[in-house]
Write an enzyme that holds these catalytic residues in place. Sequence first.
Site, PDB file in Angstrom:
ATOM      1  N   ASP A  19      26.019 147.457  26.059  1.00  0.00           N
ATOM      2  CA  ASP A  19      24.879 146.559  26.305  1.00  0.00           C
ATOM      3  C   ASP A  19      23.581 147.354  26.441  1.00  0.00           C
ATOM      4  O   ASP A  19      22.538 146.974  25.908  1.00  0.00           O
ATOM      5  CB  ASP A  19      25.134 145.751  27.586  1.00  0.00           C
ATOM      6  CG  ASP A  19      24.428 144.408  27.578  1.00  0.00           C
ATOM      7  OD1 ASP A  19      23.469 144.245  26.808  1.00  0.00           O
ATOM      8  OD2 ASP A  19      24.812 143.529  28.360  1.00  0.00           O
ATOM      9  N   HIS A 216      22.252 140.091  34.394  1.00  0.00           N
ATOM     10  CA  HIS A 216      21.066 140.872  34.044  1.00  0.00           C
ATOM     11  C   HIS A 216      20.027 140.681  35.144  1.00  0.00           C
ATOM     12  O   HIS A 216      20.018 139.663  35.830  1.00  0.00           O
ATOM     13  CB  HIS A 216      20.506 140.419  32.682  1.00  0.00           C
ATOM     14  CG  HIS A 216      21.251 141.008  31.520  1.00  0.00           C
ATOM     15  ND1 HIS A 216      20.687 141.927  30.670  1.00  0.00           N
ATOM     16  CD2 HIS A 216      22.525 140.826  31.098  1.00  0.00           C
ATOM     17  CE1 HIS A 216      21.576 142.271  29.754  1.00  0.00           C
ATOM     18  NE2 HIS A 216      22.701 141.620  29.983  1.00  0.00           N
ATOM     19  N   CYS A 247      15.393 144.230  28.412  1.00  0.00           N
ATOM     20  CA  CYS A 247      15.796 142.887  27.998  1.00  0.00           C
ATOM     21  C   CYS A 247      15.012 142.507  26.753  1.00  0.00           C
ATOM     22  O   CYS A 247      13.781 142.480  26.785  1.00  0.00           O
ATOM     23  CB  CYS A 247      15.524 141.893  29.123  1.00  0.00           C
ATOM     24  SG  CYS A 247      15.851 140.199  28.643  1.00  0.00           S
ATOM     25  N   ASN A 256      20.708 145.148  32.300  1.00  0.00           N
ATOM     26  CA  ASN A 256      21.841 144.797  33.157  1.00  0.00           C
ATOM     27  C   ASN A 256      21.543 145.221  34.587  1.00  0.00           C
ATOM     28  O   ASN A 256      20.705 146.077  34.824  1.00  0.00           O
ATOM     29  CB  ASN A 256      23.099 145.576  32.730  1.00  0.00           C
ATOM     30  CG  ASN A 256      23.598 145.197  31.368  1.00  0.00           C
ATOM     31  OD1 ASN A 256      23.291 145.852  30.386  1.00  0.00           O
ATOM     32  ND2 ASN A 256      24.359 144.142  31.295  1.00  0.00           N
TER      33      ASN A 256
HETATM   34 ZN   LIG Z   1      24.383 141.607  28.677  1.00  0.00          ZN
END
Ligand SMILES: [Zn+2]
Length: 314
Positions: A19, A216, A247, A256
Amino acid sequence: MNQRTEDIDVLVSEVGPRDGLQNAKGIMPTEDKLKWIETEAAAGVLEIEVGSFVPPKLIPGMADTGDVVKGALKVEGITVLALVPNLRGAENAFKAGAHKVTIPISVSEPHSISNVRKNHKEMIEEVRKICELRDSYPEGKRPHVETGLATAFGCSIQGVVDEFEVMRMAEAAVEAGVDEVGLADTVGYANPNQVKRVFKSTRAAIGNKLGSAHFHNTMGLGLANVLAALEVDVRTFDASLGGLGGCPFAPGASGNIVTEDLVFLLESQGLRTGIDIEKLMAVREIVTAALPDDQIYGHVLLAGLPKGFKAAAA
Ligand SMILES: [Zn+2]
């Protein structure tokens, strides 16, 4: 799965190599990814999402995921997890030997269509095929298949996401054969009351197939949402070292929840994670050296550990 999970109260699943890196500016070389995974495993992290089997054209930083999985399998004591968006990804992940795959399904249908060009029905069919592929492996050698319900708490395209729709999608995924369903606040819109409500109602729908929470920190509520989820007995949390990645929906916002801060929250309250927080904090140097243009976040990072801090197991 890992035997050491019996000695912990909460499982912290590191998702940074997937991620975090997927949203990072820089591309991390394979050997640095493996160094990251090795040192984090040595700090006591038991599960690591090491990459995602997506077309390299879409996300060039994930092109080496097959090699990363193979390298990570040599690291003792960790569950090697990879994200797969479709059957082809699952075939590649299983071939590489991943212990576990996670398939994201967006509860928001517009998000699903914009992300993977599939509506709910098509996505559930894909999940069913992946579960059939899993079942073609001999018992005892079958990889674990998880679905992560993305945008379960809100969506940057659709806005509000219906809580009944989360239950409905969780049931559909279980019916299609998944071993576990996690709930993801993909864009970081969740609030603590909502977290309690949605986890409770989803557990009512699918019982012990309910798995991890993925938060997040877009609105700064990430750890508050962890506390809320703990109150309703969620015991697995995803986090990214240094909150790496940011993000894509909110420029400037962190990504995150931060693994170091999560471990501090848990250990300082007496919940055992099996992770040595000082060793964990040192892993950051590998990440910042490999990605000099990416920002990392975290309170423990800025403040250091409080004087007299005692880990839960101590
Ligand atoms: Zn994520």
